[in-house]
Structure formats: structure tokens, C-alpha cells
Design a protein around this motif. Sequence first.
Motif, PDB file in Angstrom:
ATOM      1  N   LEU A   1       0.981  -1.002   0.056  1.00  0.00           N
ATOM      2  CA  LEU A   1      -0.011  -0.051   0.090  1.00  0.00           C
ATOM      3  C   LEU A   1       0.892   1.204  -0.055  1.00  0.00           C
ATOM      4  CD1 LEU A   1      -1.202  -2.352   2.546  1.00  0.00           C
ATOM      5  CD2 LEU A   1      -3.198  -0.702   1.840  1.00  0.00           C
ATOM      6  N   THR A   2       0.700   2.066  -1.001  1.00  0.00           N
ATOM      7  CA  THR A   2       1.582   3.308  -1.004  1.00  0.00           C
ATOM      8  C   THR A   2       0.761   4.344  -1.045  1.00  0.00           C
ATOM      9  OG1 THR A   2       3.196   1.844  -2.544  1.00  0.00           O
ATOM     10  CG2 THR A   2       3.275   4.325  -2.442  1.00  0.00           C
ATOM     11  N   PRO A   3       0.811   5.558  -0.297  1.00  0.00           N
ATOM     12  CA  PRO A   3       0.082   6.789  -0.274  1.00  0.00           C
ATOM     13  C   PRO A   3       0.363   7.509  -1.405  1.00  0.00           C
ATOM     14  CG  PRO A   3       1.007   6.213   1.887  1.00  0.00           C
ATOM     15  CD  PRO A   3       1.735   5.300   1.167  1.00  0.00           C
ATOM     16  N   ASP A   4      -0.519   8.162  -2.062  1.00  0.00           N
ATOM     17  CA  ASP A   4      -0.091   9.046  -3.338  1.00  0.00           C
ATOM     18  C   ASP A   4      -1.306  10.152  -2.948  1.00  0.00           C
ATOM     19  OD1 ASP A   4      -0.110  10.281  -5.697  1.00  0.00           O
ATOM     20  OD2 ASP A   4      -0.172   8.524  -6.963  1.00  0.00           O
ATOM     21  N   GLY A   5      -0.614  11.099  -2.540  1.00  0.00           N
ATOM     22  CA  GLY A   5      -1.655  12.441  -1.967  1.00  0.00           C
ATOM     23  C   GLY A   5      -2.619  11.850  -1.016  1.00  0.00           C
ATOM     24  N   ASP A   6      -3.903  12.190  -1.244  1.00  0.00           N
ATOM     25  CA  ASP A   6      -4.954  11.466  -0.374  1.00  0.00           C
ATOM     26  C   ASP A   6      -5.548  10.242  -0.711  1.00  0.00           C
ATOM     27  OD1 ASP A   6      -6.460  12.425  -2.584  1.00  0.00           O
ATOM     28  OD2 ASP A   6      -7.894  13.650  -1.272  1.00  0.00           O
ATOM     29  N   SER A   7      -4.878   9.713  -1.867  1.00  0.00           N
ATOM     30  CA  SER A   7      -5.162   8.508  -2.425  1.00  0.00           C
ATOM     31  C   SER A   7      -4.226   7.203  -2.055  1.00  0.00           C
ATOM     32  CB  SER A   7      -5.310   8.363  -3.998  1.00  0.00           C
ATOM     33  OG  SER A   7      -6.300   9.107  -4.352  1.00  0.00           O
ATOM     34  N   VAL A   8      -4.429   6.115  -2.098  1.00  0.00           N
ATOM     35  CA  VAL A   8      -3.693   5.046  -1.971  1.00  0.00           C
ATOM     36  C   VAL A   8      -3.499   3.999  -3.075  1.00  0.00           C
ATOM     37  CG1 VAL A   8      -3.168   2.961  -0.459  1.00  0.00           C
ATOM     38  CG2 VAL A   8      -4.204   5.074   0.624  1.00  0.00           C
ATOM     39  N   ARG A   9      -2.311   3.744  -3.550  1.00  0.00           N
ATOM     40  CA  ARG A   9      -2.243   2.866  -4.507  1.00  0.00           C
ATOM     41  C   ARG A   9      -2.103   1.197  -3.876  1.00  0.00           C
ATOM     42  NH1 ARG A   9      -1.287   4.751  -9.369  1.00  0.00           N
ATOM     43  NH2 ARG A   9      -0.566   7.078  -9.634  1.00  0.00           N
ATOM     44  N   LEU A  10      -2.786   0.171  -4.399  1.00  0.00           N
ATOM     45  CA  LEU A  10      -2.439  -1.034  -3.868  1.00  0.00           C
ATOM     46  C   LEU A  10      -2.034  -1.848  -5.006  1.00  0.00           C
ATOM     47  CD1 LEU A  10      -4.752   0.202  -2.155  1.00  0.00           C
ATOM     48  CD2 LEU A  10      -5.844  -2.081  -2.036  1.00  0.00           C
ATOM     49  N   LEU A  11      -0.849  -2.687  -4.632  1.00  0.00           N
ATOM     50  CA  LEU A  11      -0.610  -3.682  -5.561  1.00  0.00           C
ATOM     51  C   LEU A  11      -0.817  -4.952  -5.103  1.00  0.00           C
ATOM     52  CD1 LEU A  11       1.548  -3.940  -8.100  1.00  0.00           C
ATOM     53  CD2 LEU A  11       3.413  -4.248  -6.443  1.00  0.00           C
ATOM     54  N   MET A  12      -1.243  -5.911  -5.891  1.00  0.00           N
ATOM     55  CA  MET A  12      -1.679  -7.274  -5.659  1.00  0.00           C
ATOM     56  C   MET A  12      -1.120  -8.206  -6.588  1.00  0.00           C
ATOM     57  SD  MET A  12      -5.598  -6.116  -4.545  1.00  0.00           S
ATOM     58  CE  MET A  12      -4.964  -4.722  -5.332  1.00  0.00           C
ATOM     59  N   SER A  13      -1.190  -9.617  -6.148  1.00  0.00           N
ATOM     60  CA  SER A  13      -0.714 -10.686  -7.020  1.00  0.00           C
ATOM     61  C   SER A  13      -1.909 -11.867  -7.153  1.00  0.00           C
ATOM     62  CB  SER A  13       0.506 -11.611  -6.592  1.00  0.00           C
ATOM     63  OG  SER A  13       0.188 -12.126  -5.372  1.00  0.00           O
ATOM     64  N   LEU A  14      -2.104 -12.359  -8.311  1.00  0.00           N
ATOM     65  CA  LEU A  14      -3.028 -13.209  -8.497  1.00  0.00           C
ATOM     66  C   LEU A  14      -2.544 -14.345  -9.454  1.00  0.00           C
ATOM     67  CD1 LEU A  14      -6.303 -12.094 -10.268  1.00  0.00           C
ATOM     68  CD2 LEU A  14      -3.959 -11.396 -10.782  1.00  0.00           C
ATOM     69  N   PRO A  15      -3.340 -15.638  -9.435  1.00  0.00           N
ATOM     70  CA  PRO A  15      -3.027 -16.527 -10.394  1.00  0.00           C
ATOM     71  C   PRO A  15      -3.046 -16.184 -11.774  1.00  0.00           C
ATOM     72  CG  PRO A  15      -4.334 -17.609  -8.557  1.00  0.00           C
ATOM     73  CD  PRO A  15      -4.331 -16.078  -8.660  1.00  0.00           C
ATOM     74  N   LEU A  16      -2.061 -16.564 -12.692  1.00  0.00           N
ATOM     75  CA  LEU A  16      -1.930 -16.025 -13.964  1.00  0.00           C
ATOM     76  C   LEU A  16      -3.276 -16.349 -14.977  1.00  0.00           C
ATOM     77  CD1 LEU A  16       1.710 -16.888 -15.129  1.00  0.00           C
ATOM     78  CD2 LEU A  16       0.806 -14.598 -15.034  1.00  0.00           C
ATOM     79  N   ASP A  17      -3.823 -17.819 -14.302  1.00  0.00           N
ATOM     80  CA  ASP A  17      -5.100 -17.929 -15.215  1.00  0.00           C
ATOM     81  C   ASP A  17      -6.084 -16.728 -15.138  1.00  0.00           C
ATOM     82  OD1 ASP A  17      -4.233 -20.270 -15.998  1.00  0.00           O
ATOM     83  OD2 ASP A  17      -5.160 -21.450 -14.252  1.00  0.00           O
ATOM     84  N   PHE A  18      -5.936 -15.952 -14.165  1.00  0.00           N
ATOM     85  CA  PHE A  18      -7.017 -14.750 -13.940  1.00  0.00           C
ATOM     86  C   PHE A  18      -6.384 -13.584 -14.174  1.00  0.00           C
ATOM     87  CE2 PHE A  18      -8.238 -18.227 -11.070  1.00  0.00           C
ATOM     88  CZ  PHE A  18      -9.444 -18.637 -11.444  1.00  0.00           C
ATOM     89  N   HIS A  19      -4.984 -13.605 -14.455  1.00  0.00           N
ATOM     90  CA  HIS A  19      -4.342 -12.413 -14.919  1.00  0.00           C
ATOM     91  C   HIS A  19      -4.656 -11.895 -16.330  1.00  0.00           C
ATOM     92  CE1 HIS A  19      -0.989  -9.602 -15.865  1.00  0.00           C
ATOM     93  NE2 HIS A  19      -1.038  -9.152 -14.374  1.00  0.00           N
ATOM     94  N   THR A  20      -4.744 -12.947 -17.281  1.00  0.00           N
ATOM     95  CA  THR A  20      -4.722 -12.992 -18.729  1.00  0.00           C
ATOM     96  C   THR A  20      -6.028 -11.919 -19.303  1.00  0.00           C
ATOM     97  OG1 THR A  20      -5.747 -15.126 -18.724  1.00  0.00           O
ATOM     98  CG2 THR A  20      -3.564 -14.817 -19.399  1.00  0.00           C
ATOM     99  N   PRO A  21      -7.439 -12.272 -18.262  1.00  0.00           N
ATOM    100  CA  PRO A  21      -8.431 -11.342 -18.914  1.00  0.00           C
ATOM    101  C   PRO A  21      -8.273 -10.063 -18.487  1.00  0.00           C
ATOM    102  CG  PRO A  21      -9.164 -13.250 -17.601  1.00  0.00           C
ATOM    103  CD  PRO A  21      -7.742 -13.116 -17.525  1.00  0.00           C
ATOM    104  N   LEU A  22      -7.216  -9.325 -17.819  1.00  0.00           N
ATOM    105  CA  LEU A  22      -7.220  -7.908 -17.397  1.00  0.00           C
ATOM    106  C   LEU A  22      -6.469  -7.432 -18.252  1.00  0.00           C
ATOM    107  CD1 LEU A  22      -5.904  -8.750 -13.605  1.00  0.00           C
ATOM    108  CD2 LEU A  22      -8.484  -8.565 -14.506  1.00  0.00           C
ATOM    109  N   ILE A  23      -7.160  -6.027 -18.487  1.00  0.00           N
ATOM    110  CA  ILE A  23      -6.629  -5.095 -19.528  1.00  0.00           C
ATOM    111  C   ILE A  23      -6.313  -3.599 -18.959  1.00  0.00           C
ATOM    112  CG2 ILE A  23      -7.959  -6.164 -21.393  1.00  0.00           C
ATOM    113  CD1 ILE A  23      -9.938  -3.674 -21.150  1.00  0.00           C
TER     114      ILE A  23
END
Length: 242
Positions: free
Chosen positions: A116-138
Motif C-alpha cells: 500500500l503506497t500513499p499518493d496524495g490523499d489516495s492509496v495505491r494497492l499492488l496485488m498478485s493473483l494466479p496467471l489464469d485470472f491475470h490474462t483477462p485483465l486489460i
Amino acid sequence: MFTGLVEILGTISHITPTTESEGYSFVISEAAAILGDCSIGDSIAVNGVCLTVTEFDAAKGHFTVGLANETLSRTDLGSLTVGSKVNLERAMAGHGRFGGHFVQGHVDTTAKLLSLTPDGDSVRLLMSLPLDFHTPLIPKGYIALDGTSLTLTHLSIPKPGEEHYEAGRGLFGVMLIAHTQSRTVVALKKVGDSINVECDVVGKGVESIVRNVLEGGGEAGGALEQLVERAVERVLAKKGLV
């Protein structure tokens, strides 16, 4: 069908096994705001999981849902305890405005929160998931996290030796604005926690069609054969061989 726009946060007040070997029932309280038009059998998304209302008391503000083993195995609902906060959204009304994206309430998998990385008053989240469910993401596409409709801000697949590399997993990122932080349980997550993920149904549909053509379309005269033939003909014509 849901929109991914969380209406309220509820609280799990009771957890009861339904049988010795299968499932649980949750009683969710502090939900009066969404029970005024409720009926037995209605669908309510709980942390992005479409569940059926089996009992409710609008005056007291609580309702009951059942969780089967399939639900427990595919989502993180089994890790919740009495007192846990949950995102709640009623199924979309046919006459209402559509402000989010198409969310079915059918969780695909769970993701692991890496940072979790603060960015102004927002927060950036970085996550991982299985590649089978990564491929439909754009890039800049949709994803539902614990039922919250969010825009993808990062997609990558680390190589061995790179930060966050884990065999068979890809990375994605989202940003939570201040409003989303105050109204959803995603902002309550800590590094290492699991989050329910539903990939955009449009992306999943396109991937399925393309995969079926490429993997199962090898029959004579089929779509894949015609595609290859046209490509070969163009190359041969370009080289003056036909």
C-alpha cells in the motif's frame, strides 16, 4: 447483476455452521439502509459474493445468508469473524442508474495484497493473483475487489529475480481515492491479506472466445485454419511467390 458501487458497510454479528460437514450461515447487522425493499430470496453482494437472503428483519437491521463449501473455497469469506466489516450492495434494479461496471457477484479467485503506497490523499494497492485470472485483465479495465468496482492502474508479470516474483502469478494495481477508502473494506486490508476478485465479465468473455478458437478450432475448414491460410497467402503474395 451488481454495479460494484458499495452501498453500506455491514457487520457480521453471528456465524453458525449449517451442518457438521457443509457451510455456514452469517447474520449481518447494521444493514437497515438496504433492507427497506428486501424480500426472502433476494440477492445481496457481501464482499463481492452474491448471496441469497434467507431471513431478515428490516426494523432491527439484520439479515441472514448461507455460504456453501464452494463459496468458502473460492472466496475469503471463510476467514471472516464476528465483528468483521463487509461491503454490501443490493442487486441492481432494472429502472436504476448504472454507475459502476457489470459485476455478477461470482468471485473468480482471491488476490494477495503486496503493498500500500500513499499518493496524495489516495492509496495505491499492488496485488498478485494466479496467471489464469491475470490474462483477462486489460490496462485501465475494470476489476471488482471485495465487490468494489475499481480501475486497473498497473499490470505486469515479474520475471525470476524481480521484486514480487512468484511462479504462476501476475501483478495488478488499483488506486483508492479518499471517498472509496472511507466507504469500503478494501481500505481496511493489510499487506498479506486476501481480497476477493471478480474479473470484468467482458474481458473474460473475449478471452474465452479467443481461447476456444485457438485451442479448439483446429478442425478442417475451421476458423483457425482459415485465419492461418489468409496470413500465409498475404506473406506469399508480398514476396511475389503467388
